[in-house]
Design a protein around this motif. Structure first.
Motif, PDB file in Angstrom:
ATOM      1  N   PRO A 166      14.933  22.381 -20.383  1.00 32.98           N
ATOM      2  CA  PRO A 166      15.407  22.314 -19.008  1.00 32.98           C
ATOM      3  C   PRO A 166      16.214  23.555 -18.649  1.00 32.98           C
ATOM      4  CG  PRO A 166      16.671  20.822 -20.399  1.00 32.98           C
ATOM      5  CD  PRO A 166      15.568  21.400 -21.243  1.00 32.98           C
ATOM      6  N   ALA A 167      16.127  23.962 -17.401  1.00 25.24           N
ATOM      7  CA  ALA A 167      16.917  25.088 -16.926  1.00 25.24           C
ATOM      8  C   ALA A 167      18.381  24.689 -16.874  1.00 25.24           C
ATOM      9  CB  ALA A 167      16.429  25.501 -15.534  1.00 25.24           C
TER      10      ALA A 167
ATOM     11  N   THR B  41      20.340  22.300 -14.172  1.00 27.13           N
ATOM     12  CA  THR B  41      19.411  21.353 -13.563  1.00 27.13           C
ATOM     13  C   THR B  41      19.838  19.941 -13.926  1.00 27.13           C
ATOM     14  OG1 THR B  41      17.599  22.935 -13.771  1.00 27.13           O
ATOM     15  CG2 THR B  41      17.004  20.639 -13.399  1.00 27.13           C
TER      16      THR B  41
ATOM     17  N   SER C 125      19.758  16.074 -14.936  1.00 28.72           N
ATOM     18  CA  SER C 125      18.814  15.267 -15.711  1.00 28.72           C
ATOM     19  C   SER C 125      18.132  14.260 -14.803  1.00 28.72           C
ATOM     20  CB  SER C 125      19.557  14.515 -16.819  1.00 28.72           C
ATOM     21  OG  SER C 125      20.102  15.413 -17.736  1.00 28.72           O
TER      22      SER C 125
ATOM     23  N   SER D 104      13.915  12.753 -10.169  1.00 26.40           N
ATOM     24  CA  SER D 104      14.483  13.982 -10.705  1.00 26.40           C
ATOM     25  C   SER D 104      14.695  14.932  -9.536  1.00 26.40           C
ATOM     26  CB  SER D 104      13.547  14.608 -11.738  1.00 26.40           C
ATOM     27  OG  SER D 104      14.097  15.807 -12.236  1.00 26.40           O
TER      28      SER D 104
ATOM     29  N   GLY E 257      14.834  18.238  -9.379  1.00 22.92           N
ATOM     30  CA  GLY E 257      14.099  19.485  -9.290  1.00 22.92           C
ATOM     31  C   GLY E 257      12.764  19.504  -9.990  1.00 22.92           C
TER      32      GLY E 257
ATOM     33  N   THR F 102       8.244  16.115  -6.598  1.00 21.18           N
ATOM     34  CA  THR F 102       9.568  16.634  -6.906  1.00 21.18           C
ATOM     35  C   THR F 102      10.601  16.047  -5.956  1.00 21.18           C
ATOM     36  OG1 THR F 102       8.597  18.689  -7.695  1.00 21.18           O
ATOM     37  CG2 THR F 102      10.927  18.758  -7.115  1.00 21.18           C
ATOM     38  N   SER F 103      11.719  15.623  -6.514  1.00 21.92           N
ATOM     39  CA  SER F 103      12.863  15.084  -5.769  1.00 21.92           C
ATOM     40  C   SER F 103      12.576  13.763  -5.068  1.00 21.92           C
ATOM     41  CB  SER F 103      13.391  16.101  -4.758  1.00 21.92           C
ATOM     42  OG  SER F 103      13.806  17.268  -5.424  1.00 21.92           O
TER      43      SER F 103
ATOM     44  N   ALA G 257      10.548  19.539 -15.998  1.00 22.52           N
ATOM     45  CA  ALA G 257      11.390  20.698 -16.312  1.00 22.52           C
ATOM     46  C   ALA G 257      12.007  20.573 -17.700  1.00 22.52           C
ATOM     47  CB  ALA G 257      12.491  20.845 -15.263  1.00 22.52           C
TER      48      ALA G 257
ATOM     49  N   GLY H  73      13.927  17.969 -18.663  1.00 28.30           N
ATOM     50  CA  GLY H  73      15.124  17.124 -18.624  1.00 28.30           C
ATOM     51  C   GLY H  73      14.861  15.757 -19.225  1.00 28.30           C
TER      52      GLY H  73
END
Length: 115
Positions: A7-8, A11, A13, A38, A40, A67-68, A95, A97
């Motif tokens: 994960p970045a 970002t 979880s 999540s 992102g 996403t999101s 990502a 997470g």
């Protein structure tokens, strides 16, 4: 399952919840349902433990996975005996997470039907 990318940093979880499941009777089939999201990334998998985290099973993801956006999941469960169960969920996202499963702990008391 293939490894997820790391994960970045910064970002959030992913998160998941388990909907109210009532008081199932032992040996009856119950379909557990919940949501995951999540901020992102898309959800890769939601896992469920019905034994306090000793073992994990993948749930079935349902609906659009964007996403999101929240995503619904479901999983069949048949409690073998009457008693209290600790159910946990954990989500993983695209990502990399991984949710801390201690966040979504639910106690479920099976019915008193003789098994």
């Amino acid at each position: 399952m293939s490894p997820e990318p790391a994960p970045a940093q910064g970002t959030p979880s992913p998160s998941s919840t388990l909907a109210h499941v009532g008081s199932p009777r032992c040996a009856d089939l119950v379909v557990l349902r919940g949501r995951a999201w999540s901020a992102g990334a898309t959800i890769s998998v939601v896992e469920l433990s019905t034994d306090g985290g000793e073992t994990w099973e993948e749930t079935t993801l349902t609906g659009a996975n964007e996403t999101s956006a929240g995503l619904e999941w479901e999983h069949p469960w048949r409690p073998a005996t009457a008693g209290t169960y600790t159910l946990l969920t954990r989500a993983r996202d695209s990502a990399g997470g991984i949710e801390d499963p201690g966040v979504t702990r639910v106690e479920v008391v099976a019915g008193t039907v003789r098994c």
